[in-house]
Design an enzyme around this catalytic site. Structure first.
Site, PDB file in Angstrom:
ATOM      1  N   ASP A   1       8.671  -9.787  -5.172  1.00 43.96           N
ATOM      2  CA  ASP A   1       7.532  -9.139  -5.817  1.00 43.96           C
ATOM      3  C   ASP A   1       7.416  -7.736  -5.220  1.00 43.96           C
ATOM      4  OD1 ASP A   1       5.375  -8.820  -7.508  1.00 43.96           O
ATOM      5  OD2 ASP A   1       4.187 -10.466  -6.682  1.00 43.96           O
TER       6      ASP A   1
ATOM      7  N   GLU B   1       3.979  -5.941  -4.573  1.00 45.94           N
ATOM      8  CA  GLU B   1       2.729  -5.558  -3.928  1.00 45.94           C
ATOM      9  C   GLU B   1       2.811  -5.616  -2.408  1.00 45.94           C
ATOM     10  OE1 GLU B   1       3.103  -7.458  -6.528  1.00 45.94           O
ATOM     11  OE2 GLU B   1       1.546  -7.099  -8.032  1.00 45.94           O
TER      12      GLU B   1
ATOM     13  N   HIS C   1       8.411  -9.052 -10.351  1.00 49.16           N
ATOM     14  CA  HIS C   1       7.183  -8.267 -10.524  1.00 49.16           C
ATOM     15  C   HIS C   1       7.053  -7.723 -11.950  1.00 49.16           C
ATOM     16  CE1 HIS C   1       3.961  -5.409  -9.803  1.00 49.16           C
ATOM     17  NE2 HIS C   1       4.715  -4.485 -10.385  1.00 49.16           N
TER      18      HIS C   1
ATOM     19  N   HIS D   1       2.135 -11.079  -2.084  1.00 56.02           N
ATOM     20  CA  HIS D   1       0.744 -10.672  -1.832  1.00 56.02           C
ATOM     21  C   HIS D   1      -0.145 -11.906  -1.793  1.00 56.02           C
ATOM     22  CE1 HIS D   1      -0.033 -11.558  -6.032  1.00 56.02           C
ATOM     23  NE2 HIS D   1       1.109 -10.943  -6.294  1.00 56.02           N
TER      24      HIS D   1
ATOM     25  N   HIS E   1      -4.172 -10.965  -6.198  1.00 56.86           N
ATOM     26  CA  HIS E   1      -4.350 -11.572  -7.521  1.00 56.86           C
ATOM     27  C   HIS E   1      -3.485 -12.829  -7.582  1.00 56.86           C
ATOM     28  CE1 HIS E   1      -0.655  -9.186  -8.140  1.00 56.86           C
ATOM     29  NE2 HIS E   1      -0.340 -10.089  -9.043  1.00 56.86           N
TER      30      HIS E   1
ATOM     31  N   GLU F   1       0.177 -17.028  -5.177  1.00 47.29           N
ATOM     32  CA  GLU F   1       1.460 -17.093  -5.891  1.00 47.29           C
ATOM     33  C   GLU F   1       2.541 -17.723  -5.018  1.00 47.29           C
ATOM     34  OE1 GLU F   1       2.419 -13.275  -7.592  1.00 47.29           O
ATOM     35  OE2 GLU F   1       0.583 -13.245  -8.789  1.00 47.29           O
TER      36      GLU F   1
HETATM   37 ZN   LIG Z   1       3.716  -8.248  -8.558  1.00 50.17          ZN
END
Ligand SMILES: [Zn+2]
Length: 277
Positions: free
Chosen positions: A8, A10, A61, A105, A117, A136
């Protein structure tokens, strides 16, 4: 030794802004892609040096065309593009020995989690599996767990590592930044972050080779109860179009799945539908 790597953006050191770094129109997106690719390379290199024979990298992502193929360690294979049915975990199966998460993240609602998120950042207020709030890393880790594959390491900000290790204490953590708020962070230099990631990837690969996987596996007992609280009521309205989904409140739904993978696929479908609101 086969490693599955989900990347990802972030949680990469040097990245702090959605508008600048995380979207193709962002003024620093080109730089962010390099930072992301080099963190992934740090993990790939360390894994091969410690005995890995195959690494599959899944660009995880956004619309999943972020990593720079020409800059990626040539020993790895790369999955890119959209849609992928299992999204951040497409391509995982029982033939892998371990999973690495890079650039991850924290869950939605984590005060010290940069850009926190859980999948749909505009819509999902909270997601729980068997009563437990999921990040996640926890949602994706259970996809690997469905196939019996342990999560060997995770890189991201301190909040992300804390949440993941609270769930599975054996997962090696590479902290590359510390978040003040959802929008601000203090990070290692990119070069230092890559060293920290390489060290964790080395340890993680050795753990896998030695069979030290007990507290790395993320598994749920069936039947599995999924609950989602939405930001907006129409997202719950739309989720209830899917067979088996029940309304539990103005903004809340639930469904059960016989096994984790089936539930994760339904969760992906529902999260995608919710983007239309
Ligand atoms: Zn992401």
């Amino acid at each position: 030794m086969r490693i599955y790597l989900s990347a990802d953006m972030e949680g990469v050191a040097g990245i702090s802004s959605r508008e600048l770094h995380l979207v193709p129109e962002g003024g620093q997106f080109a730089e962010a892609r390099v930072l992301m690719t080099e963190e992934v390379n740090a993990a790939i290199g360390a894994a091969f040096d410690a005995g890995a024979t195959y690494v599959l990298v899944n660009d995880s992502h956004g619309h999943m065309n972020n990593l720079l193929p020409s800059l990626l360690d040539p020993r790895a294979e790369l999955s890119q593009g959209y849609p992928k049915p299992l999204y951040m975990m497409e391509g995982i199966n029982e033939e892998f020995d371990g999973v690495f998460f890079i650039g991850y993240h924290a869950a939605i609602g984590t005060a010290d989690g940069l850009l926190n998120h859980s999948y749909n950042s505009r819509g999902i207020y909270n997601v729980r599996v068997n009563g437990k709030t999921m990040s996640e890393s926890m949602l994706n880790g259970r996809v690997a767990g469905h196939y019996g594959v342990p999560i060997a390491m995770i890189a991201g900000d301190a909040a992300t590592i804390r949440q993941t290790q609270a769930d599975a204490p054996g997962v090696r953590g590479a902290v590359v930044k510390w978040s003040y708020t959802r929008g601000a962070t203090r990070a290692l230099s990119p070069e230092r972050a890559r060293q920290v990631i390489a060290a964790a990837a080395t340890d993680a690969t050795r753990d896998l080779a030695a069979g030290k996987v007990k507290d790395m596996l993320m598994v749920e007992t069936s039947p599995i109860v999924w609950e989602i609280d939405w930001v907006y009521t129409p997202m719950a309205d739309l989720a209830c179009l899917v067979p088996g989904v029940q309304r539990t409140g103005d903004r809340s739904i639930r469904f059960e799945s016989p096994d984790y993978l089936t539930g994760f696929r339904a969760f992906q479908a529902i999260a995608i539908i919710s983007y239309s609101v």
